[in-house]
Design a protein around this motif. Structure first.
Motif, short mmCIF file in Angstrom:
data_model
loop_
_atom_site.label_atom_id
_atom_site.label_comp_id
_atom_site.label_asym_id
_atom_site.label_seq_id
_atom_site.Cartn_x
_atom_site.Cartn_y
_atom_site.Cartn_z
N UNK A 297 43.31 60.45 13.71
CA UNK A 297 43.29 59.22 14.51
C UNK A 297 41.88 59.00 15.03
N UNK A 298 41.53 57.73 15.32
CA UNK A 298 40.19 57.46 15.87
C UNK A 298 39.99 58.16 17.21
N UNK A 299 38.80 58.70 17.40
CA UNK A 299 38.50 59.39 18.65
C UNK A 299 37.12 58.94 19.10
N UNK A 300 37.07 57.85 19.90
CA UNK A 300 35.78 57.30 20.31
C UNK A 300 35.02 58.27 21.21
N UNK A 301 33.70 58.10 21.30
CA UNK A 301 32.92 58.94 22.21
C UNK A 301 33.31 58.62 23.65
N UNK A 302 33.07 59.55 24.54
CA UNK A 302 33.37 59.33 25.95
C UNK A 302 32.08 58.87 26.63
N UNK A 303 32.21 57.89 27.51
CA UNK A 303 31.04 57.28 28.15
C UNK A 303 30.64 58.08 29.38
N UNK A 304 29.38 58.45 29.47
CA UNK A 304 28.91 59.16 30.65
C UNK A 304 28.23 58.20 31.62
N UNK A 305 27.26 57.48 31.11
CA UNK A 305 26.64 56.39 31.89
C UNK A 305 26.77 55.13 31.07
N UNK A 306 27.16 54.06 31.69
CA UNK A 306 27.21 52.82 30.91
C UNK A 306 25.81 52.23 30.80
N UNK A 307 25.68 51.10 30.11
CA UNK A 307 24.33 50.60 29.82
C UNK A 307 23.60 50.15 31.08
N UNK A 308 24.35 49.98 32.19
CA UNK A 308 23.68 49.64 33.45
C UNK A 308 23.34 50.89 34.26
N UNK A 309 23.65 52.03 33.71
CA UNK A 309 23.32 53.28 34.40
C UNK A 309 24.35 53.69 35.43
N UNK A 310 25.46 52.94 35.51
CA UNK A 310 26.49 53.30 36.50
C UNK A 310 27.35 54.45 35.97
N UNK A 311 27.86 55.22 36.93
CA UNK A 311 28.71 56.35 36.58
C UNK A 311 30.11 55.83 36.27
N UNK A 312 30.68 56.30 35.19
CA UNK A 312 31.99 55.77 34.76
C UNK A 312 33.13 56.65 35.28
N UNK A 313 34.33 56.13 35.12
CA UNK A 313 35.55 56.88 35.44
C UNK A 313 35.59 58.16 34.61
N UNK A 314 35.25 58.04 33.33
CA UNK A 314 35.20 59.22 32.45
C UNK A 314 34.27 60.27 33.02
#
Ligand code: ARG
Length: 570
Positions: A297-314
């Motif tokens: 099954x597809x397994x996308x990468x997990x986001x650490x910082x989004x493109x705005x540099x904000x910290x994500x829920x992940x």
């Protein structure tokens, strides 16, 4: 006593090999059965029926075995002596889990300034019961209300407040962080409206959305005005959560350390990830690739910082793993959320494995199903909104009140509350946690059938008999057991096994269904085996009181594990 374990251990010792015991639904032929003869015949070079005969004979020598018989191609039925069963009622409970663990339990996980809704019902109720079961088995649990207190919604709320109160000092360039701002506290009913209003506006107004994003980033970096405002509404929200936790009769959380606490570990975690070469750059964002060659099954990468540099829920969840590792260092972490978060936890557990923080088999996500209305769609209030938890509790309370009034009973408020709580919680616990279920405030409050009120009613009924009997009888002479007495005793002695399986299978419905089965047997016993009636001889009365007492004790334990309260009358 855990009858199953006792019998099983004794049989294995006697035979010198493991005979797996089954508990037949129909106890007509035996209390336990085993296919050990069929399983071992080949190895021992014997014919299964012949081996069954040998095993059956040898088991008959055990002092608690009344009789054995053989059925079919070599099944062995085992019947336990009545006197042994009766005496086992007064045997001390034993330590339960074979190996106890330190377990972080992540449930509840409410969000700041968003009132609790129906989606939080199961994580709260099931999480609390699972926690109580784990503790009863001797595990050391640390419960986390992993609060959503640091993400985009904080920025949205502050942006909204700025919009409606632009004159407030928090937004002024010469903001004074030394002052006390508690006078700006707003009622929780008002606070609750901010997030939905802000989220709705952000959908259509890009400038507002950008403002909220900026505020989120600045808050995370420590903007003094925003932080002071945050500290104004945060305690209001926490107090509202506590009120619901209290109303639901949940154990208090060991801590409320959520996303904000986790974010304090951003630096060491980021360094760890970089040092391990796990961070990759993708369209301005920082991601961790968690795909394996073996994935179908597809397994996308997990986001650490989004493109705005904000910290994500992940990312906050990765940091929370790090925090728990360096503080509790648990043997296991159990997360309980809506099943829609399945992918998030799959990704997270892979990061845990890649970084070596936790082996993947020590992390568990239990995803629960949706609560639907009688129309089969997610439960909504009459005006079409997702139902708030407080409204739902009120709905159930009203339904109980109506029912009680119709039946002509006169019950005080405390009792009504206890019945309503039982109706709501039992209905949640009795359903398989992983599936959806239909919530109907009227049917859950029925005093008959598989409902919370039925469970409480039975408990109250039996406790009345025990109270009327006064001190429990001494000198009981075992005589004989009738079928209703025997069936009830078997169920009582099955409690410890049920407790273990409920935990092993992470299936709180096993406790609820056990309580229901027990209540049915208690009520049959109550009808067919008079206790205090004049024509009952003293010894029979004493025996029955012993049984009633043991039944009450076990029922009260099950009720406590479900976080319900037994009213004094009903
Ligand atoms: N606050 C989140 C939500 O409401 C749930 C958090 C669950 N726990 C966790 N460690 N991610 O969806």
């Amino acid at each position: 006593m855990n009858l199953y374990k006792y019998v099983s251990d004794a049989i294995n010792e006697k035979l010198g090999f493991v005979a797996k015991l089954d508990v037949p639904r129909n106890r007509e032929f035996g209390d336990f059965a085993t296919n050990a003869a069929m399983v071992n015949a080949k190895i021992l070079g014997k014919n299964p029926r012949e081996l069954a005969g040998e095993i059956a004979n040898s088991l008959r020598e055990l002092d608690f075995v009344a009789d054995t018989s053989i059925a079919g191609p070599g099944f062995i039925n085992i019947k336990i002596k009545d006197e042994f069963l009766f005496n086992a009622l007064s045997a001390a409970p034993e330590p339960m889990a074979q190996k106890t663990e330190i377990i972080d339990m992540d449930y509840g996980a409410y969000n700041v300034a968003k009132s609790l809704h129906i989606g939080h019902l199961r994580t709260s109720i099931v999480g609390d019961t699972l926690n109580r079961i784990a503790r009863a088995l001797g595990h050391k649990t640390i419960s986390y209300n992993h609060i959503g207190d640091w993400g985009r919604s904080m920025g949205l709320i502050i942006a909204w407040i700025e919009r409606i109160h632009p004159e407030w000092p928090f937004f002024s360039p010469d903001f004074d962080p030394a002052r006390d701002y508690s006078e700006y506290a707003m009622p929780v009913s008002e606070l609750d409206t901010y997030y939905p209003s802000a989220a709705a506006l952000a959908k259509t107004d890009d400038a507002f959305m950008d403002r909220a994003r900026l505020i989120t980033a600045e808050l995370q970096r420590g903007h003094p005005g925003y932080l002071a405002l945050y500290n104004v509404f945060m305690p209001i929200s926490l107090a509202a959560m506590d009120e619901i936790i209290n109303k639901l009769n949940m154990l208090p959380f060991d801590n409320n350390l959520g996303e904000r606490n986790a974010a304090r570990y951003e630096e060491p975690v980021e360094k760890m990830l970089i040092d391990m070469g796990l961070i990759e750059h993708s369209d301005g964002a920082e991601v961790i690739v968690v795909k394996k060659d073996t994935d179908n099954a597809p397994m996308p990468p997990i986001m650490f910082h989004n493109s705005r540099g904000a910290t994500t829920y992940d990312a906050t969840d990765i940091m929370a793993l790090y925090y728990r590792k360096i503080t509790d260092n648990p043997d296991r972490i159990i997360y309980l959320t809506d099943s829609r978060q399945k992918l998030h936890f799959q990704q997270l557990f892979r990061v845990a494995e890649l970084t070596g923080l936790f082996p993947a088999d020590r992390l568990e996500h239990i995803g629960y199903g949706t609560i639907n209305g009688t129309d089969g769609k997610p439960f909504k209030t009459r005006d079409g909104n997702a139902a708030g938890l407080a409204d739902i509790m009120q709905m159930v309370n009203d339904a109980v009140r109506t029912r009680v009034a119709e039946s002509g009973k006169d019950l005080n408020d405390e009792t009504i509350d206890a019945i309503a709580l039982a109706a709501l919680k039992f209905n949640d616990l009795v359903h398989d946690l992983r599936s959806d279920y239909i919530f109907d405030p009227t049917s859950v409050t029925s005093f008959e059938g598989r409902t919370g009120p039925y469970i409480l009613y039975t408990a109250v009924r039996i406790s009345k008999v025990l109270n009327r009997a006064g001190t429990s009888a001494q000198n009981v002479q075992f005589m004989k057991l009738g079928a209703d007495e025997r069936n009830l005793i078997m169920e009582i002695l099955d409690f410890d096994r049920t407790l273990r399986s409920a935990f092993d299978n992470r299936a709180t419905d096993m406790i609820a269904n056990y309580a229901y089965d027990l209540c049915q047997l208690i009520n049959t016993f109550y009808h067919n085996c008079p206790i205090l009636r004049d024509d009952v001889d003293e010894n029979t009365r004493a025996m029955r009181l012993n049984i009633a007492n043991a039944a009450y004790t076990v029922l009260a334990r099950a009720i406590d594990l479900m976080g319900l309260k037994i009213p004094s009358q009903m």
